[in-house]
Every structure is written in C-alpha cells, then in structure tokens.
Scaffold this motif. Sequence first.
Motif, PDB file in Angstrom:
ATOM      1  N   VAL A 146      -7.510  -7.752  -2.010  1.00 52.60           N
ATOM      2  CA  VAL A 146      -7.403  -7.058  -0.720  1.00 52.60           C
ATOM      3  C   VAL A 146      -7.366  -5.552  -0.918  1.00 52.60           C
ATOM      4  CG1 VAL A 146      -5.957  -6.731   1.330  1.00 52.60           C
ATOM      5  CG2 VAL A 146      -6.310  -9.018   0.400  1.00 52.60           C
ATOM      6  N   TRP A 147      -6.482  -5.091  -1.792  1.00 52.79           N
ATOM      7  CA  TRP A 147      -6.456  -3.674  -2.167  1.00 52.79           C
ATOM      8  C   TRP A 147      -5.786  -3.543  -3.521  1.00 52.79           C
ATOM      9  CZ3 TRP A 147      -3.576  -2.874   3.017  1.00 52.79           C
ATOM     10  CH2 TRP A 147      -2.272  -3.341   2.940  1.00 52.79           C
TER      11      TRP A 147
ATOM     12  N   THR B  13       0.859  -1.173   0.000  1.00 50.90           N
ATOM     13  CA  THR B  13       0.000   0.000   0.000  1.00 50.90           C
ATOM     14  C   THR B  13       0.900   1.229   0.000  1.00 50.90           C
ATOM     15  OG1 THR B  13      -1.559   1.309   1.318  1.00 50.90           O
ATOM     16  CG2 THR B  13      -0.132  -0.189   2.515  1.00 50.90           C
ATOM     17  N   ASP B  14       0.438   2.327  -0.572  1.00 53.76           N
ATOM     18  CA  ASP B  14       1.237   3.555  -0.559  1.00 53.76           C
ATOM     19  C   ASP B  14       0.797   4.515   0.537  1.00 53.76           C
ATOM     20  OD1 ASP B  14      -1.175   4.339  -1.684  1.00 53.76           O
ATOM     21  OD2 ASP B  14      -0.251   5.653  -3.174  1.00 53.76           O
ATOM     22  N   VAL B  15      -0.180   4.089   1.362  1.00 55.26           N
ATOM     23  CA  VAL B  15      -0.629   4.893   2.491  1.00 55.26           C
ATOM     24  C   VAL B  15      -0.615   4.039   3.751  1.00 55.26           C
ATOM     25  CG1 VAL B  15      -2.073   6.446   1.117  1.00 55.26           C
ATOM     26  CG2 VAL B  15      -3.062   4.335   2.066  1.00 55.26           C
ATOM     27  N   ARG B  16      -0.554   4.686   4.903  1.00 53.21           N
ATOM     28  CA  ARG B  16      -0.688   3.980   6.165  1.00 53.21           C
ATOM     29  C   ARG B  16      -2.164   3.633   6.340  1.00 53.21           C
ATOM     30  NH1 ARG B  16       1.236   5.922  12.249  1.00 53.21           N
ATOM     31  NH2 ARG B  16      -0.552   5.001  13.311  1.00 53.21           N
ATOM     32  N   THR B  17      -2.479   2.354   6.357  1.00 48.42           N
ATOM     33  CA  THR B  17      -3.873   1.920   6.303  1.00 48.42           C
ATOM     34  C   THR B  17      -4.452   1.677   7.691  1.00 48.42           C
ATOM     35  OG1 THR B  17      -3.162  -0.379   6.090  1.00 48.42           O
ATOM     36  CG2 THR B  17      -3.564   0.833   4.066  1.00 48.42           C
TER      37      THR B  17
ATOM     38  N   MET C  67      -0.938   1.082  -6.445  1.00 49.50           N
ATOM     39  CA  MET C  67      -0.142   1.655  -5.363  1.00 49.50           C
ATOM     40  C   MET C  67       1.337   1.312  -5.506  1.00 49.50           C
ATOM     41  SD  MET C  67      -2.687   1.512  -2.053  1.00 49.50           S
ATOM     42  CE  MET C  67      -3.008  -0.257  -2.080  1.00 49.50           C
ATOM     43  N   ALA C  68       1.649   0.110  -5.997  1.00 47.94           N
ATOM     44  CA  ALA C  68       3.051  -0.236  -6.242  1.00 47.94           C
ATOM     45  C   ALA C  68       3.656   0.681  -7.294  1.00 47.94           C
ATOM     46  CB  ALA C  68       3.154  -1.694  -6.681  1.00 47.94           C
TER      47      ALA C  68
END
Length: 429
Positions: A341-342, A248-252, A347-348
Amino acid sequence: MADMFLDVPPVSGLSAPFPIRVSDVSPGAVVRIGVRATDAAGVVWSSTTEFTADGEGRVDTGSSLPGAAEWGPANSMGPLWTLRSEHATPGHGFALEPSGAVSLDVRVRSTDAALGAGASRTIGRRAHEVDAPPVPGIRSARLFVPDDAAPHPGVVLLGGAEGGVPAAAAAELADGGWSTVAWDWFPGESGGVDVGELRAALRAFVDHPLVAGDHVALIGRGRGAELALLLAVAEPDLVGPVVAHSPTDVRTNDPHADPSATTYLGDAGPAVDLPAPELGSAFARFRSRLRPALAHKPTELAGYYADARRKAGEEAVAAARIPVENIRGPLLVTAGTDDAVWDSETMAGALAQRAAEAGIDAYAVVYPGAGHGVGWPFTPAGLPVPDTITAYGSMVALGGNRTSSGAAAAGSRDVVLEFLGEFHGGEAP
C-alpha cells in the motif's frame, strides 16, 4: 502400535497458542494434520499440513517444523495461518463475529496407519464480548470491557480504509484488561470525516464511567494509524500511548478519481494532504483504476503514493508531514517489509526517529516479509491473514506472504501487550 492420540486445547482465545500434539505413531512416520472451519459468512476454510514424527512417535506443532517448510521457526499457529477459503473470492478475509466462538475441526492421520485410522477433535476458539453502554458522538461504535465491569484504562481502536468496526480486535484487547472502543470512522465515497466530531467523541470516551484515568491509548492501522497520530497531535492532554501499525508520516490523500478528495474535514494539523499525483484527463484517472479490475487483479497503491510523494516535492511533503514530535507519547510503530500500500517501513522509522529526537519514548518494530496493516489486535494471531481488502471502491493488495504476516501478527501481540502493560495499565497475560 497403540491407537493414535490427539491432544488439542478444547477452548482457547483467538490469539492464544494453538499446540496440536500427536503421539503413539511410528517414529519417522508422516502425520497429516487437517484443520477445517466455517466462518461467520458461511465460507469454509481448510488447511492440510504434513509433519514427520520424531524418534518417540510424536508431533507437536509448537516445536515441529512442517515438511514443506511453510513457515519457520516452529510455531503452533502455522496450521491456522495457512487456512484457505475453499470457494470464496481470493483475498476474502475470515469473517468473525466476536460475540460467538469459532469452531474448528482438527483431524490427524499417519501415512503408515490403516485406511480410515486417525483421530479427530472439534474445538472452539473464542473472542470475548461484554455488553456495555455505547459511546456518544460516533455513528458506529462498539465498546468492550473486562468481565468485572469496573473502570479500566481506555483504548480506542481505529481500523483502516476497509471501514467497519474492528469488534473482534476490541474484544480481544478488553480480555487483557482494557476498556476498549472500536470506531467505524473511515468515510465513504461521499465525503470526509469530521475531525471535530472525532475529537468530541474522544473527550466523551475519556469521561466514560468505565474508563479509568485522564487519558486513553490509541491503536490504529493503515489510515487508522494516520488518524491516531493526528488525534494524538491535536489532543495531547487526552491521548497517551499510541500504537501505529503500517503508518504514514504524512497526511495522505485518497486515491479516488477526483484528486481533490480528502479524508479529513476541519482542524486536523497538518492542514493539508500530500497532493495527489496529476493523472491528466478524467479518462486517465478512470483507466488507472479500471485496468486492474478488468484484469481481475487487486490494485497496488505503493506506486501511487510513491509517485505522489515524488511529484509533490520537498516543500509539499514537509507541509503534509504529521508533527509527531507534538504528541504526548509513548509511541510504538510497526511495519512489514513487503507493504504493497505504501512504504510503511521507511515512514515508521521516520516517525520513531522524530519522536525520539523530541524526547518521546519511541519504539519501531519491522517484520520481514509481512504486508500492510498486520498487527495485533486487529489481526488475530490465530486466523489467516487476508491478501487483499476492499477499499476506495476496489480490491487493494496488501502485500507480504501469509505465513510471514501470520508470524508478524503473533509477534506483534506480545509487543503490543508489553507496550500497553508498561505504559497504560491493564492486566495483559
């Protein structure tokens, strides 16, 4: 016709090629190859695949395609990717204890042969473990080193939301020349993980007598990829190469019933999670998890995280974005196109682009048809890939199909070994 001849490696590594060669059958005959194994949990797995013998009466799983086109191009791992548990709950993963070997029964029979004619072999696939002192500061960890017990470049493995110690993965990586520790870091329902504790453990690992050099590599998948990036941002002097599978590119946030739940406690910049989407009443939150369970279907979280991102808005997304441009690097990210999942593919790509714009060596690899979390060494290339995991207190769908995910595991093995070999020493084959 001479008796059928079966040639298969008697002992090999879990991710090593697995060529099954059959000869001395009638040209054009259909050859059935059956593989059967019992995992560490006592669950029996099996597969049967049909191949057509070539003009010289031979079948080689490394170059022959199955008749049902279950995978393509040809790959010797195919009969292992298609192993299915005979009586376990769907989605059950192959239970592997790295201190032992996996025993496989391989049986072949030609349809034009006499009843009962054929050949069989019992062979071993191994995951190599070496005893080594534990790493202080982590509640549950296992450390694996190469056979010579000398200092080697260090690698930390961080599994995903399923929890547990990815010991088999660490054993395989140690076999390639790295001192590798696997951490069971993901928190349970009771609370988050102390990032300060993880950072202290990271410093202790760098100073371990069996770890060479002044920095280590991190490899994570799913939520572990998120943590790997956060630690690389927080400790750029200690963390060098990072491999992030399905990141993920954000803190989830955690998809728990309580939207205030968080994974990370303490200083783990960015300081905030992506806000949870508002689900209304407590009953609405409960229903969002209960409905799939009652239908005996795994939860698909991709919609949840997409909804969280959309409802949070650009400002909140920016506040939760992981500042990958602050890592030391280099960075390797991988993703599957069918992640349930996402949206790890998007995001990668975003992570690799922002890292590259900051002057960091960054590489992104996308695997068509693969699901969430697929990547070596967490997913041994020669074992079946599970459809689901148990995480967040429920069954979670990973997406993808097994043969595409198996091919991604095999392909990522070469990519990860080349990446680590170039940037972090080791003696990878």
